[in-house]
Design a protein around this motif. Structure first.
Motif, mmCIF file in Angstrom:
data_model
loop_
_atom_site.group_PDB
_atom_site.id
_atom_site.type_symbol
_atom_site.label_atom_id
_atom_site.label_comp_id
_atom_site.label_asym_id
_atom_site.label_seq_id
_atom_site.Cartn_x
_atom_site.Cartn_y
_atom_site.Cartn_z
ATOM 1 N N ARG A 92 0.854 -1.137 0.076
ATOM 2 C CA ARG A 92 0.125 -0.014 -0.024
ATOM 3 C C ARG A 92 0.865 1.313 -0.091
ATOM 4 N N SER A 93 2.071 1.139 0.742
ATOM 5 C CA SER A 93 2.873 2.353 0.781
ATOM 6 C C SER A 93 3.409 2.713 -0.624
ATOM 7 N N SER A 94 3.173 2.056 -1.742
ATOM 8 C CA SER A 94 3.759 2.330 -3.148
ATOM 9 C C SER A 94 2.567 3.196 -3.732
ATOM 10 N N PHE A 95 1.503 3.318 -2.926
ATOM 11 C CA PHE A 95 0.174 4.172 -3.733
ATOM 12 C C PHE A 95 -0.128 5.120 -2.662
ATOM 13 N N PRO A 96 0.651 6.415 -2.546
ATOM 14 C CA PRO A 96 0.350 7.213 -1.457
ATOM 15 C C PRO A 96 -1.119 8.081 -1.652
ATOM 16 N N ARG A 97 -1.589 8.043 -2.679
ATOM 17 C CA ARG A 97 -2.892 8.736 -2.879
ATOM 18 C C ARG A 97 -3.886 7.708 -2.144
ATOM 19 N N LEU A 98 -3.672 6.614 -2.497
ATOM 20 C CA LEU A 98 -4.544 5.339 -1.759
ATOM 21 C C LEU A 98 -4.453 5.308 -0.280
ATOM 22 N N GLU A 99 -3.345 5.688 0.153
ATOM 23 C CA GLU A 99 -2.802 5.655 1.596
ATOM 24 C C GLU A 99 -3.966 6.886 2.353
ATOM 25 N N ARG A 100 -3.860 8.001 1.584
ATOM 26 C CA ARG A 100 -4.379 9.378 2.012
ATOM 27 C C ARG A 100 -6.068 9.103 1.751
ATOM 28 N N SER A 101 -6.486 8.257 0.996
ATOM 29 C CA SER A 101 -7.791 8.288 0.655
ATOM 30 C C SER A 101 -8.851 8.203 1.965
ATOM 31 N N PRO A 102 -9.776 9.004 1.966
ATOM 32 C CA PRO A 102 -10.568 8.893 3.168
ATOM 33 C C PRO A 102 -11.547 7.502 2.710
ATOM 34 N N LEU A 103 -11.854 7.279 1.582
ATOM 35 C CA LEU A 103 -12.776 6.204 1.400
ATOM 36 C C LEU A 103 -11.843 4.905 1.290
ATOM 37 N N LEU A 104 -10.774 4.705 1.005
ATOM 38 C CA LEU A 104 -9.978 3.406 1.097
ATOM 39 C C LEU A 104 -8.779 3.319 1.814
ATOM 40 N N SER A 105 -8.857 4.036 3.062
ATOM 41 C CA SER A 105 -7.937 4.057 4.024
ATOM 42 C C SER A 105 -7.600 2.813 4.443
ATOM 43 N N SER A 106 -6.430 2.299 5.029
ATOM 44 C CA SER A 106 -6.130 1.105 5.739
ATOM 45 C C SER A 106 -7.115 0.808 6.763
ATOM 46 N N ILE A 107 -7.555 -0.672 6.673
ATOM 47 C CA ILE A 107 -8.582 -0.946 7.711
ATOM 48 C C ILE A 107 -7.807 -1.725 8.941
ATOM 49 N N ASP A 108 -6.768 -1.863 8.792
ATOM 50 C CA ASP A 108 -6.063 -2.519 9.801
ATOM 51 C C ASP A 108 -4.340 -2.366 9.360
ATOM 52 N N ASP A 109 -3.659 -3.086 10.191
ATOM 53 C CA ASP A 109 -2.140 -2.995 10.009
ATOM 54 C C ASP A 109 -1.644 -4.324 9.055
ATOM 55 N N GLU A 110 -2.341 -4.932 8.716
ATOM 56 C CA GLU A 110 -1.952 -6.413 8.054
ATOM 57 C C GLU A 110 -1.302 -5.896 6.607
ATOM 58 N N PRO A 111 -0.022 -6.253 6.500
ATOM 59 C CA PRO A 111 0.551 -5.840 5.153
ATOM 60 C C PRO A 111 0.112 -6.674 4.233
ATOM 61 N N VAL A 112 -0.244 -5.981 3.073
ATOM 62 C CA VAL A 112 -1.318 -6.734 1.988
ATOM 63 C C VAL A 112 -0.505 -6.079 0.597
ATOM 64 N N CYS A 113 -0.688 -7.067 -0.347
ATOM 65 C CA CYS A 113 -0.272 -6.527 -1.827
ATOM 66 C C CYS A 113 -1.535 -5.903 -2.229
ATOM 67 N N ALA A 114 -1.381 -4.710 -2.539
ATOM 68 C CA ALA A 114 -2.751 -3.752 -3.059
ATOM 69 C C ALA A 114 -2.740 -3.611 -4.516
ATOM 70 N N LEU A 115 -3.793 -4.414 -4.917
ATOM 71 C CA LEU A 115 -4.257 -4.542 -6.429
ATOM 72 C C LEU A 115 -4.964 -3.118 -6.904
ATOM 73 N N ALA A 116 -4.110 -2.218 -7.270
ATOM 74 C CA ALA A 116 -4.683 -0.777 -6.951
ATOM 75 C C ALA A 116 -5.422 -0.583 -8.409
ATOM 76 N N CYS A 117 -4.893 -1.266 -9.444
ATOM 77 C CA CYS A 117 -5.591 -1.059 -10.592
ATOM 78 C C CYS A 117 -5.526 -2.411 -11.501
#
Length: 198
Positions: A92-117
């Motif tokens: 998720r840290s590769s996608f700063p705008r995703l990280e800042r998104s109020p809609l799609l912000s992290s739901i927990d601390d689990e490290p994930v592979c974000a499929l952003a597009c």
């Protein structure tokens, strides 16, 4: 993953990392508009001001720079030898705008592979290919050491069809078919979905 950076997956779909060698295939999948509106899959990586300023050629150059680095910013999915889809992925840290998104912000601390597009070539849309694309991408993510894949699909209301710019994160029904489960729903048309890998 074999010596050519290509991974054989179930069925006839294979996955290759985006690199200088596969750049032309990336262009083929995204088309002349760079996906939607000159994005070149930089939407989640830049601020809205940077993205708007770079729209078109600037965003294309920015992704081209990422394609020359490790880790790869995403993968191209092939049906036999034809490039049919693209998936932008990474922590998720590769996608700063995703990280800042109020809609799609992290739901927990689990490290994930974000499929952003998840972008399917226009000639293959509506063919039911997306679940197999997600399956292939999850195979790649597992081989890269990720334990959980996370997606941010849309769920169009009333059976409506989503356009390329709104469906860039994928369609929820395809994620379900590919073994993902809903873990949050920040808005009625935007579930957050996960799949365990490995």
């Amino acid at each position: 993953m074999n010596a050519h950076g290509k991974q054989k997956t179930s069925g006839s779909l294979t996955v290759k990392e985006l690199s200088e060698k596969t750049w032309n295939d990336f262009e083929t999948v995204l088309g002349d508009n760079g996906g939607a509106r000159g994005c070149w899959c930089m939407h989640w990586r830049l601020s809205i001001a940077e993205w708007t300023e770079g729209k078109g050629e600037g965003n294309k150059k920015a992704m081209s720079r990422l394609a020359r680095r490790e880790p790869a910013p995403g993968v191209i999915v092939y049906d036999e030898d034809a490039p049919v889809a693209w998936c932008s992925l990474g922590p998720r840290s590769s996608f700063p705008r995703l990280e800042r998104s109020p809609l799609l912000s992290s739901i927990d601390d689990e490290p994930v592979c974000a499929l952003a597009c998840v972008f399917v070539h226009k000639g293959r849309r509506g063919s039911g290919l997306l679940p197999a694309v997600l399956e292939a991408v999850c195979g790649y993510a597992a081989s890269a050491g990720y334990t959980t894949a996370e997606g941010y699909p849309v769920e169009p209301a009333d059976g409506r069809r989503a356009g390329a710019d709104t469906a860039m994160t994928g369609i929820a029904s395809a994620f379900l078919k590919a073994g993902f489960s809903e873990v949050a729903r920040p808005r009625k048309d935007r579930p957050i979905m996960r799949r365990r890998l490995g």
